[in-house]
Design an enzyme around this catalytic site. Structure first.
Site, PDB file in Angstrom:
ATOM      1  CG  PHE A  83      32.918  28.461  14.782  1.00 37.51           C
ATOM      2  CD1 PHE A  83      32.200  29.643  14.793  1.00 37.51           C
ATOM      3  CD2 PHE A  83      32.369  27.364  14.111  1.00 37.51           C
ATOM      4  CE1 PHE A  83      30.970  29.739  14.140  1.00 37.51           C
ATOM      5  CE2 PHE A  83      31.141  27.451  13.458  1.00 37.51           C
ATOM      6  CZ  PHE A  83      30.441  28.637  13.478  1.00 37.51           C
ATOM      7  CD  GLU A  84      33.299  22.138  19.180  1.00 36.24           C
ATOM      8  OE1 GLU A  84      33.944  21.120  18.906  1.00 36.24           O
ATOM      9  OE2 GLU A  84      32.808  22.351  20.313  1.00 36.24           O
ATOM     10  CB  ILE A  85      27.084  25.841  15.470  1.00 35.82           C
ATOM     11  CG1 ILE A  85      27.646  27.269  15.535  1.00 35.82           C
ATOM     12  CG2 ILE A  85      25.575  25.863  15.741  1.00 35.82           C
ATOM     13  CD1 ILE A  85      27.042  28.230  14.522  1.00 35.82           C
ATOM     14  CG  HIS A 143      34.965  18.083  20.400  1.00 38.13           C
ATOM     15  ND1 HIS A 143      34.419  19.322  20.642  1.00 38.13           N
ATOM     16  CD2 HIS A 143      34.923  17.427  21.586  1.00 38.13           C
ATOM     17  CE1 HIS A 143      34.070  19.415  21.913  1.00 38.13           C
ATOM     18  NE2 HIS A 143      34.374  18.275  22.507  1.00 38.13           N
ATOM     19  CE1 TYR A 172      29.578  23.452  21.409  1.00 36.49           C
ATOM     20  CE2 TYR A 172      28.031  21.637  21.224  1.00 36.49           C
ATOM     21  CZ  TYR A 172      29.308  22.142  21.067  1.00 36.49           C
ATOM     22  OH  TYR A 172      30.303  21.340  20.550  1.00 36.49           O
TER      23      TYR A 172
END
Length: 290
Positions: free
Chosen positions: A189-191, A226, A104
């Site tokens: 922002f995370e991928i 996280h 995601y």
């Protein structure tokens, strides 16, 4: 959404998933669909994944919010913000609309993308066995998480089997884990790979944190939650700094430099970047690999 479509997704056509604790109205859905030719889906967050649980001591939670407000902490008395932090920490990857997907890219309102993203970051994670990607890293406000690290240490003592051998503890701590230096990846922002959040180590970790009530008694954010999990439960080589993706979420931004700036046709000032500012943790992150 327009930024990300123009700079990336018009070439790749990845589906969009919108989640909310209330039903989206039709005008919003129409406006969103007008921004992309990719598939778009809209989902309702289950009530027990969003709202403050019944077992939280509301008197204690109210007292905590009042103390934070007196200390002028942002979102100090904001319960929906805490709901959001808890949801993003423990539940978004469980939503039915996300079950078909492994990777995601988290997108928030009022953000900016400055550079063309011409290489597929999802392919990059998969091909290079990366689990968690970020662009901005800096120090958390300690007053929002006074007991988080003690809780993390308690979990580590209970479950040493989840700690990765080549972990990134040196990113989180300057003394081998005795104290937390407050570094975290900014999670707006995370991928990343949802299989990690769905896995046993993170599931047990979130359940343990949630049972302590710190999302409501304090203001534990999904960013440190996280970040701590990714730094401890996966090898540091599975973390990735997307230095070629120019990104802004007020009041901070990451702007690429040199070849990355040229290749991405970036519109940001490459000297206006948080990377090596005093409050940034990027140098600590990079130090682990040298």
């Amino acid at each position: 959404m327009q930024h990300l479509e123009d700079r990336f997704n018009k070439r790749f056509g990845y589906p969009w998933v919108f989640l909310n604790e209330e039903e989206f109205d039709e005008s919003f859905k129409t406006a969103v669909k007008g921004q992309t030719s990719a598939p778009v889906s809209f989902g309702l967050i289950p009530r027990d994944h969003w709202f403050q649980p019944e077992w939280i001591d509301e008197e204690r939670a109210t007292q905590g919010r009042m103390e934070m407000k007196a200390a002028n902490i942002i979102y100090a008395d904001n319960v929906p913000y805490r709901n959001m932090c808890r949801f993003n920490s423990g539940f978004f990857f469980k939503h039915p609309l996300l079950q078909p997907y492994r990777y995601y890219w988290r997108v928030e309102p009022d953000i900016q993308y400055f550079c063309d993203v011409t290489d597929d970051p999802f392919d990059y994670l998969r091909d290079n066995k990366k689990t968690y990607g970020f662009t901005i890293s800096f120090y958390e406000w300690e007053k929002t998480i006074p007991t988080l690290w003690a809780t993390v240490k308690e979990f580590m003592n209970l479950h040493p089997e989840y700690i990765a051998a080549e972990n990134a503890m040196n990113y989180l701590s300057d003394n081998g884990g005795e104290t937390y230096n407050l570094c975290h990846f900014w999670s707006n922002f995370e991928i990343a790979d949802m299989d990690f959040w769905r896995g046993e180590a993170y599931t047990k970790f979130f359940e343990f944190l949630d049972s302590k009530g710190g999302f409501y008694y304090e203001r534990w954010g999904d960013a440190p939650v996280h970040s701590i999990a990714a730094a401890l439960f996966i090898p540091k080589d599975e973390l990735h700094f997307f230095r070629d993706i120019g990104y802004r979420h007020e009041p901070f931004q990451h702007c690429p430099r040199g070849e990355d700036w040229m290749r991405g046709r970036c519109s940001c000032n490459s000297y206006d970047t948080l990377d090596y500012a005093p409050q940034s943790c990027i140098s600590r992150y990079e130090k682990m690999f040298h």
